[in-house]
Enzyme design. Structure first.
Site, PDB file in Angstrom:
ATOM      1  N   ASP A  31      15.429 -65.289  28.743  1.00 19.17           N
ATOM      2  CA  ASP A  31      15.023 -64.079  28.031  1.00 19.17           C
ATOM      3  C   ASP A  31      13.883 -63.439  28.817  1.00 19.17           C
ATOM      4  OD1 ASP A  31      13.827 -62.244  26.018  1.00 19.17           O
ATOM      5  OD2 ASP A  31      15.163 -63.275  24.621  1.00 19.17           O
ATOM      6  N   ASP A  58      15.284 -61.808  34.252  1.00 17.31           N
ATOM      7  CA  ASP A  58      15.959 -60.551  33.930  1.00 17.31           C
ATOM      8  C   ASP A  58      17.388 -60.660  34.441  1.00 17.31           C
ATOM      9  OD1 ASP A  58      16.933 -57.887  33.837  1.00 17.31           O
ATOM     10  OD2 ASP A  58      14.885 -57.111  33.969  1.00 17.31           O
ATOM     11  N   SER A 125      30.511 -56.270  18.705  1.00 17.45           N
ATOM     12  CA  SER A 125      30.068 -55.503  17.540  1.00 17.45           C
ATOM     13  C   SER A 125      31.236 -54.790  16.877  1.00 17.45           C
ATOM     14  CB  SER A 125      29.033 -54.469  17.992  1.00 17.45           C
ATOM     15  OG  SER A 125      28.788 -53.518  16.985  1.00 17.45           O
ATOM     16  N   TYR A 150      25.897 -47.244  23.808  1.00 18.62           N
ATOM     17  CA  TYR A 150      25.779 -48.633  23.354  1.00 18.62           C
ATOM     18  C   TYR A 150      27.152 -49.167  22.950  1.00 18.62           C
ATOM     19  CZ  TYR A 150      25.466 -52.415  20.028  1.00 18.62           C
ATOM     20  OH  TYR A 150      25.705 -53.587  19.348  1.00 18.62           O
ATOM     21  N   LYS A 154      29.879 -52.300  24.636  1.00 18.03           N
ATOM     22  CA  LYS A 154      30.548 -53.417  23.961  1.00 18.03           C
ATOM     23  C   LYS A 154      32.058 -53.351  24.211  1.00 18.03           C
ATOM     24  CE  LYS A 154      26.943 -55.424  22.327  1.00 18.03           C
ATOM     25  NZ  LYS A 154      26.504 -56.689  22.971  1.00 18.03           N
ATOM     26  N   ASN A 179      26.799 -56.349  10.102  1.00 18.39           N
ATOM     27  CA  ASN A 179      25.360 -56.001  10.074  1.00 18.39           C
ATOM     28  C   ASN A 179      24.489 -57.212   9.771  1.00 18.39           C
ATOM     29  OD1 ASN A 179      27.000 -53.498   9.463  1.00 18.39           O
ATOM     30  ND2 ASN A 179      24.980 -52.600   9.790  1.00 18.39           N
ATOM     31  N   ASN A 199      17.273 -50.255  12.115  1.00 17.12           N
ATOM     32  CA  ASN A 199      18.165 -50.832  11.110  1.00 17.12           C
ATOM     33  C   ASN A 199      17.556 -50.742   9.711  1.00 17.12           C
ATOM     34  OD1 ASN A 199      19.909 -51.535  13.213  1.00 17.12           O
ATOM     35  ND2 ASN A 199      18.924 -53.525  13.483  1.00 17.12           N
ATOM     36  N   ASP A 298      26.845 -41.834  12.457  1.00 17.07           N
ATOM     37  CA  ASP A 298      27.053 -42.835  11.412  1.00 17.07           C
ATOM     38  C   ASP A 298      28.455 -42.725  10.830  1.00 17.07           C
ATOM     39  OD1 ASP A 298      24.600 -44.011  11.611  1.00 17.07           O
ATOM     40  OD2 ASP A 298      23.714 -42.988   9.883  1.00 17.07           O
TER      41      ASP A 298
END
Length: 337
Positions: A31, A58, A125, A150, A154, A179, A199, A298
């Protein structure tokens, strides 16, 4: 067995490390602390009694990834969380997202394909479904043109994994989350959003603790029961346990295909107002909020058909919405105390 967890100090990653260690796996966390804190290591150790191995690397640094696999040649499996995840930021800075989410994935797979056998769990996701035509969403629902860079990372990430698995010894499971919310019941680890939360639940808890003036509810004119958008909120500990089960499936060679896909959710949709009501129930306090116009990008509703994960993986989400919200509130109170 040594398992590499990239992004292992993040929200879902840290909870998954705990569950892996609880099952006897030896964990190596990578990480770069871009969106996490080194203090999470102490939280993981306090819960499991074990300090995982940790490297500050990284994943966009190809030479560093190569050196990691040389140093740890006994990595038996990888759970890949390391990625940027804010939809709005990805629209403003798409190249950051393509570099962080795609280049890092490629460098990782390049090392794994050199192994005789490799087990790979990918953090995907439900965003790949866009606004699905039918609810609940099954794994067979069409993957839509993503509504953000984003989301596209995925979708493209899944395609890269499929193509690579066909041409190598890699076996993979793609986990499409709905979620994730909540925190570990000990309140030793939880969600640590940097800046203003993107979120709903961390925004709720930060508003309740006094960090934010009020919550904005984006739209009350959706074709849902109360007009607010509907999502499938899953407790992060339930989600973490699914990763361990999926990894064990690959390590034990129980997978039926080189690449399998599973939805991870509760199977129940909750509206924004229902989440607010849940918080007010478990906290005993009223939450200040206002209705504002819809937010671009959304979808109206998204909740999972969990039949495949329930039957094939033998996994099921166990926590209720109230339990998940209560754990998030307990965590918020702890970190502000």
């Amino acid at each position: 067995m040594k398992i590499l967890v990239t992004g292992g100090l993040g929200f879902i990653g840290s909870h998954t490390v705990v569950e892996l260690q609880n099952k006897g796996f030896e964990v190596l966390i990578v990480d770069n602390l871009y969106n996490s804190s080194i203090d999470v290591l102490k939280g993981i150790e306090s819960i499991s009694g074990i300090a995982p191995h940790y490297k500050n690397i990284d994943m966009r640094d190809k030479a560093a990834v190569q050196a990691l696999f040389k140093e740890y040649s006994d990595i038996a499996g990888v759970i890949h969380f390391a990625a940027s995840k804010a939809v709005g930021e990805s629209v403003e800075n798409p190249l950051l997202y393509y570099e962080n989410n795609i280049a890092a994935l490629v460098y990782l797979l390049q090392e794994l394909q050199q192994k005789d056998a490799a087990s790979f769990i990918f953090s995907s996701s439900c965003t790949v479904y866009g606004q699905a035509e039918k609810m609940p969403i099954t794994e067979d629902a069409p993957v839509q043109q993503p509504m953000s860079p984003y989301g596209n990372t995925k979708k493209v990430g899944e395609e890269i994994i499929r193509d690579t698995a066909k041409a190598s010894s890699i076996n993979a499971i793609l986990l499409r989350y709905f979620n994730p919310i909540g925190a570990h019941p000990t309140a030793a680890i939880g969600e640590l959003p940097i800046g203003v939360p993107q979120n709903l639940v961390p925004f709720i808890t930060q508003t309740a603790i006094g960090l934010r003036q009020e919550l904005s509810v984006f739209g009350d004119d959706y074709p849902t029961t109360d007009g607010t958008a509907v999502r499938d909120y899953i407790h992060v500990v339930d989600l973490a346990k699914a990763h361990v089960i999926a990894l064990e499936r690959l390590l034990e060679k129980k997978n039926s295909d080189k690449v399998e896909t599973f939805n991870l959710g509760t199977g129940t949709g909750s509206s924004v107002l229902e989440v607010i009501q849940s918080f007010e129930r478990v906290s005993g306090q009223k939450l200040p909020y206002k209705i504002v116009p819809r937010r671009e990008g959304d979808v109206t509703e998204a909740y999972a058909n969990t039949h495949k994960a329930n039957t094939v993986l033998g996994w099921k989400a166990e926590s209720t919405l109230d339990e998940a919200i209560a754990s998030a509130w307990k965590w918020e109170q702890k970190i502000r105390s």
